[in-house]
Motif scaffolding. Structure first.
Motif, PDB file in Angstrom:
ATOM      1  N   ARG A  95      -3.592 154.810  29.726  1.00  9.15           N
ATOM      2  CA  ARG A  95      -2.622 154.633  30.819  1.00  9.15           C
ATOM      3  C   ARG A  95      -1.190 154.718  30.299  1.00  9.15           C
ATOM      4  NH1 ARG A  95      -5.187 155.854  35.371  1.00  9.15           N
ATOM      5  NH2 ARG A  95      -7.194 154.834  35.463  1.00  9.15           N
ATOM      6  N   ARG A  96      -0.941 155.736  29.488  1.00  7.61           N
ATOM      7  CA  ARG A  96       0.375 155.907  28.865  1.00  7.61           C
ATOM      8  C   ARG A  96       0.788 157.362  28.977  1.00  7.61           C
ATOM      9  NH1 ARG A  96      -1.182 155.223  23.932  1.00  7.61           N
ATOM     10  NH2 ARG A  96      -0.966 157.389  23.247  1.00  7.61           N
ATOM     11  N   LEU A  97       2.066 157.592  29.295  1.00 13.04           N
ATOM     12  CA  LEU A  97       2.587 158.955  29.323  1.00 13.04           C
ATOM     13  C   LEU A  97       4.069 158.941  28.990  1.00 13.04           C
ATOM     14  CD1 LEU A  97       4.336 159.161  32.167  1.00 13.04           C
ATOM     15  CD2 LEU A  97       2.096 159.531  33.167  1.00 13.04           C
ATOM     16  N   GLU A  98       4.598 160.132  28.772  1.00 11.95           N
ATOM     17  CA  GLU A  98       6.017 160.300  28.442  1.00 11.95           C
ATOM     18  C   GLU A  98       6.705 161.102  29.532  1.00 11.95           C
ATOM     19  OE1 GLU A  98       8.870 162.311  24.968  1.00 11.95           O
ATOM     20  OE2 GLU A  98       6.705 162.115  24.638  1.00 11.95           O
ATOM     21  N   ILE A  99       7.920 160.719  29.860  1.00 10.14           N
ATOM     22  CA  ILE A  99       8.824 161.535  30.667  1.00 10.14           C
ATOM     23  C   ILE A  99       9.847 162.131  29.715  1.00 10.14           C
ATOM     24  CG2 ILE A  99      10.615 161.556  32.452  1.00 10.14           C
ATOM     25  CD1 ILE A  99       9.120 159.264  33.832  1.00 10.14           C
ATOM     26  N   GLY A 100       9.936 163.446  29.705  1.00  7.81           N
ATOM     27  CA  GLY A 100      10.866 164.085  28.779  1.00  7.81           C
ATOM     28  C   GLY A 100      11.053 165.554  29.071  1.00  7.81           C
ATOM     29  N   TRP A 101      11.436 166.308  28.021  1.00  8.79           N
ATOM     30  CA  TRP A 101      11.738 167.724  28.168  1.00  8.79           C
ATOM     31  C   TRP A 101      12.780 167.905  29.288  1.00  8.79           C
ATOM     32  CZ3 TRP A 101       7.088 165.448  27.561  1.00  8.79           C
ATOM     33  CH2 TRP A 101       6.363 165.768  26.409  1.00  8.79           C
ATOM     34  N   SER A 102      13.742 166.992  29.307  1.00  6.16           N
ATOM     35  CA  SER A 102      14.696 166.894  30.423  1.00  6.16           C
ATOM     36  C   SER A 102      15.983 167.630  30.114  1.00  6.16           C
ATOM     37  CB  SER A 102      15.029 165.413  30.694  1.00  6.16           C
ATOM     38  OG  SER A 102      13.863 164.663  30.949  1.00  6.16           O
ATOM     39  N   TRP A 103      16.415 168.463  31.044  1.00  8.39           N
ATOM     40  CA  TRP A 103      17.705 169.126  30.889  1.00  8.39           C
ATOM     41  C   TRP A 103      18.242 169.489  32.268  1.00  8.39           C
ATOM     42  CZ3 TRP A 103      18.193 174.109  32.739  1.00  8.39           C
ATOM     43  CH2 TRP A 103      16.995 174.804  32.982  1.00  8.39           C
ATOM     44  N   LEU A 104      19.573 169.536  32.345  1.00  9.30           N
ATOM     45  CA  LEU A 104      20.269 169.894  33.590  1.00  9.30           C
ATOM     46  C   LEU A 104      21.359 170.897  33.289  1.00  9.30           C
ATOM     47  CD1 LEU A 104      20.785 166.384  35.221  1.00  9.30           C
ATOM     48  CD2 LEU A 104      19.106 168.113  35.914  1.00  9.30           C
ATOM     49  N   GLY A 105      21.588 171.810  34.228  1.00 10.27           N
ATOM     50  CA  GLY A 105      22.696 172.742  34.122  1.00 10.27           C
ATOM     51  C   GLY A 105      24.037 172.040  34.240  1.00 10.27           C
ATOM     52  N   ARG A 106      25.065 172.720  33.793  1.00 13.63           N
ATOM     53  CA  ARG A 106      26.412 172.145  33.727  1.00 13.63           C
ATOM     54  C   ARG A 106      26.880 171.549  35.066  1.00 13.63           C
ATOM     55  NH1 ARG A 106      30.541 173.293  30.224  1.00 13.63           N
ATOM     56  NH2 ARG A 106      29.327 175.003  29.331  1.00 13.63           N
ATOM     57  N   ASP A 107      26.594 172.232  36.165  1.00 14.83           N
ATOM     58  CA  ASP A 107      27.102 171.790  37.474  1.00 14.83           C
ATOM     59  C   ASP A 107      26.417 170.535  37.989  1.00 14.83           C
ATOM     60  OD1 ASP A 107      28.711 174.020  37.408  1.00 14.83           O
ATOM     61  OD2 ASP A 107      27.491 175.183  38.819  1.00 14.83           O
ATOM     62  N   PHE A 108      25.369 170.077  37.315  1.00 16.47           N
ATOM     63  CA  PHE A 108      24.563 168.999  37.871  1.00 16.47           C
ATOM     64  C   PHE A 108      24.544 167.750  36.995  1.00 16.47           C
ATOM     65  CE2 PHE A 108      22.965 173.125  39.207  1.00 16.47           C
ATOM     66  CZ  PHE A 108      23.088 172.994  40.583  1.00 16.47           C
ATOM     67  N   ARG A 109      25.337 167.763  35.942  1.00 16.93           N
ATOM     68  CA  ARG A 109      25.415 166.586  35.083  1.00 16.93           C
ATOM     69  C   ARG A 109      26.430 165.598  35.634  1.00 16.93           C
ATOM     70  NH1 ARG A 109      26.493 170.383  30.080  1.00 16.93           N
ATOM     71  NH2 ARG A 109      24.862 171.883  30.613  1.00 16.93           N
TER      72      ARG A 109
END
Length: 201
Positions: A95-109
């Protein structure tokens, strides 16, 4: 239905739509991904069209193979693709997982997109998948990401030194964070209040 199948669902709130990546997303993702600032602390770099094609192929392949549940994030205000996040390292038996591989474009940070996307993923992890632990990791040098994780209520657990290679050959020290099931009600209330203002550097 197992976690891999159940994780790949469309998720939505008032601010963002997250849906599983498809081939049709290629050009929309490309439009925001060709920005070197995104990849400063990422484990891969996207600098050329060839880099992007390999990166996008990995998104599709990982999703199809069940290694990750890869989401494309749409910003509902603009209707544009804003970036991507994933569930990965899904250890269903534990019952364990990771949230990751996260990225946003310049206009959305700095616009709350990260906050509301992670809110959806955490809610899905705890309330649909039944996770007991959701973890995150980031580069020890990535001050912005570390502040963001603290702001959503994740607990910093420690640093694994020399965790992996980064583009250019540097060895990354990875900082781990987590949210546990018992903490989720408080974290959820905190998230529901909306994004916190960024702290000065």
């Amino acid at each position: 239905m197992n976690w891999t199948e159940n994780a790949a669902a469309a998720l939505e709130n008032h601010r963002v739509l997250l849906r599983p990546v498809t081939e049709a997303d290629r050009e929309g993702v490309r439009a925001v991904a060709m920005d070197p600032d995104i990849w400063r602390y990422f484990v891969s770099a996207v600098e050329t069209d060839a880099d992007f094609e390999g990166f996008f192929a990995a998104m599709l392949d990982d999703h199809a193979a069940g290694r990750r549940a890869v989401y494309v994030i749409t910003d509902k205000e603009s209707g544009r693709i804003a970036g991507s996040m994933s569930f990965g390292n899904m250890a269903e038996a534990d019952r364990r997982l990771e949230i990751g591989w996260s990225w946003l474009g310049r206009d959305f940070r700095g616009k709350g997109v990260n906050h509301w996307a992670k809110t959806l993923l955490l809610q899905h992890a705890f309330e649909v998948l039944g996770a007991e632990r959701v973890e995150f990791k980031t580069d020890v040098l990535n001050v912005q990401a570390r502040r963001g994780l603290a702001n959503i209520g994740a607990t910093e657990e420690g640093t694994l030194r020399s965790f992996n290679f980064m583009p250019g050959g540097r060895r990354r020290d990875a900082v781990f964070y987590s949210v546990l099931r018992a903490e989720w009600p408080g974290v959820k209330a905190n998230l529901s209040a909306g994004p916190k203002a960024a702290l000065p550097a």
